[in-house]
Write an enzyme that holds these catalytic residues in place. Structure first.
Site, short mmCIF file in Angstrom:
data_model
loop_
_atom_site.label_atom_id
_atom_site.label_comp_id
_atom_site.label_asym_id
_atom_site.label_seq_id
_atom_site.Cartn_x
_atom_site.Cartn_y
_atom_site.Cartn_z
N ASP A 120 -25.23 36.72 77.02
CA ASP A 120 -25.25 37.81 78.00
C ASP A 120 -24.78 37.23 79.33
O ASP A 120 -25.43 36.36 79.91
CB ASP A 120 -26.65 38.39 78.13
CG ASP A 120 -26.66 39.75 78.81
OD1 ASP A 120 -25.60 40.17 79.32
OD2 ASP A 120 -27.72 40.40 78.83
N ASP A 146 -19.69 42.21 78.29
CA ASP A 146 -20.37 40.99 78.73
C ASP A 146 -21.47 40.51 77.79
O ASP A 146 -22.29 39.68 78.18
CB ASP A 146 -20.97 41.22 80.12
CG ASP A 146 -22.03 42.33 80.13
OD1 ASP A 146 -21.99 43.18 79.22
OD2 ASP A 146 -22.86 42.36 81.05
N GLU A 147 -21.48 40.99 76.56
CA GLU A 147 -22.61 40.71 75.68
C GLU A 147 -22.14 40.67 74.23
O GLU A 147 -21.35 41.50 73.80
CB GLU A 147 -23.67 41.79 75.88
CG GLU A 147 -24.95 41.57 75.14
CD GLU A 147 -25.94 42.71 75.40
OE1 GLU A 147 -27.05 42.62 74.85
OE2 GLU A 147 -25.61 43.67 76.12
#
Length: 470
Positions: A11, A105-106
């Site tokens: 993350d 983003d993960e």
């Protein structure tokens, strides 16, 4: 459940805000809020410096401004964030063929499938290397969680924030989860959390103690079974490399309620065209057209129509959206409109063209207008959006700090410079023009540089970085 912590969850830390701070030296270490800046805008991401004041994602922007009046408020640059995300996902792909992106983003990574890890020590080393490689390639930080299942890996990465790594050793899962709030578990939102609290259940241990039958009675069969299993740290979900897209949609929230029915109809047509562009860009088509309308009183209506087969034809989708709008009363005003397509496929059914209200002459494929339908061109000053990149013929690269009243204020700096100076110009200054974002890290050709140092993916490897610092 595995007997080794070989599921990794990455993350990126406050991704949008961190990217803005990295590209703008004057904002490093300061409160930054990224999101919609209109009266009805919401926060997309807040830097950790802004979170100290209570600002968080999904908060109304007006509330954020009251909490942190001195923060920098910027409009998102999604193309820029996407380019960074592609670099990060490439690094994850080098670890394993099984990478499951959840957002820009993960992502989850199955380290075992890529033979990148097989026990706790190798998993920890893989996580350390990944974080170093991400920093070398992008200049940004990410937090890593390692565990024997997806649920625990995600919990671990949350505990690791910001810029850390947490590994949950197999056999310790129940002891770790027990004292945590029920809200820690996936699928337990505010409503479910309140329902459990009223039943005297506030921790994961209390979920396990209540028993499966009681949870089924409280929450229903599917949710009760799933929640009980998670409370026992049971999660057998695999990392899935290809996540099937279930729908493609676009929507707009308006700063001022739209009362004019003709304007509403034009907005729906414009949204339908945008939705088609996304469909075609993904190489998809769909059978079900969905219209979303949020009215002045915040009531939200959803209408849908299923066609005989999948289509990406703009006329068909426009007309279906128009028919759906006919069944919605917009008297009193509309604050949000959305058009989506579900029931996706990677082919089209040619005879759907006959569904158009009028026969169209045979000819070249219809071109979709790039400009919004029925809207006047925006004033020049509205093109200068806070946070976006510009270039001045004499002063070079900079970014917009603000604009209005025929003026635009620009700070001239780059990711590699010191905090730059500020200048103000007329919005129609011929020497000032929009620009593309600059890379956060200077790219190096993917070849031997003549010193014996190999280059990978255009970035310096961890050992090379250590040598250069020495």
């Amino acid at each position: 459940m595995r007997n080794a912590p070989t599921i990794l969850h990455l993350d990126m830390d406050a991704f949008f805000a961190q990217a803005e701070q990295a590209s703008k030296p004057s904002l490093r270490g300061k409160a930054v809020v990224v999101g919609g800046l209109g009266p009805r805008g919401v926060v997309a991401t807040a830097s950790y410096e802004a979170r100290v004041f209570g600002v968080h994602s999904a908060m109304p922007m007006a509330q954020a401004r009251r909490l942190a009046p001195n923060a920098a408020y910027l409009v998102p640059r999604f193309a820029f964030y996407r380019s960074i995300s592609e670099q990060v996902m490439e690094l994850l792909g080098a670890l394993s063929p099984l990478v499951e992106p959840l957002s820009l983003d993960e992502a989850f990574v199955d380290l075992e499938a890529g033979e990148a890890a097989w026990d706790s020590e190798s998993a920890r080393l893989a996580g350390i290397r990944l974080r170093a490689d991400i920093r070398a390639a992008t200049g940004l930080t990410g937090s890593v969680g390692l565990a024997s299942c997806k649920m625990l890996a995600k919990i671990a990465s949350e505990q690791a924030k910001p810029d850390g790594l947490v590994l949950i050793e197999p056999g310790t899962e129940r002891a770790l989860l027990g004292p945590m709030s029920v809200r820690t578990l996936p699928g337990v939102g505010p409503a479910t959390g309140d329902h459990l609290r009223r039943a005297g259940i506030t921790t994961v241990d209390e979920i396990a103690e209540a028993g499966e039958d009681e949870l089924v009675r409280l929450l229903g069969k599917a949710h009760g079974h799933a929640l009980y299993a998670m409370a026992l740290a049971h999660d057998d979900r695999p990392v899935v490399a290809e996540r099937e897209t279930k729908s493609v949609s676009v929507e707009d929230t308006y700063d001022v309620d739209i009362h004019d029915r003709v304007r509403v109809e034009l907005e729906v047509q414009r949204l339908a065209d945008r939705c088609v562009r996304r469909l075609r860009g993904a190489g998809l088509s769909g059978r079900t057209i969905v219209l979303k309308v949020r009215r002045y009183d915040f009531s939200t209506l959803t209408r849908s129509e299923t066609l005989r087969g999948p289509t990406d034809d703009p006329a068909v989708i426009r007309e279906a959206a128009a028919r759906l709008l006919d069944s919605v009363d917009t008297t009193g005003g509309v604050r949000l409109l959305g058009v989506g397509v579900s029931g996706l496929a990677d082919f089209t059914q040619e005879d759907l063209f006959a569904q158009a209200a009028e026969e169209r002459a045979e000819g070249p494929e219809e071109e979709l207008a790039d400009e919004p339908v029925g809207e006047d061109p925006a004033p020049v000053e509205h093109q200068w959006r806070p946070g976006h990149d510009v270039r001045h013929a004499e002063l070079g690269h900079g970014w917009v700090q603000g604009s209005g009243l025929g003026r635009v204020t620009v700070r001239f700096e780059t990711p590699e410079s010191q905090p730059g100076r500020v200048r103000t110009f007329r919005t129609d200054d011929p020497e000032l023009e929009p620009a593309d974002p600059l890379p956060l890290v200077r790219r190096i050709p993917d070849e031997n540089d003549g010193t014996g140092n190999s280059r990978r993916n255009g970035s310096v490897t961890q050992s090379e970085a250590a040598r250069s610092l020495g």
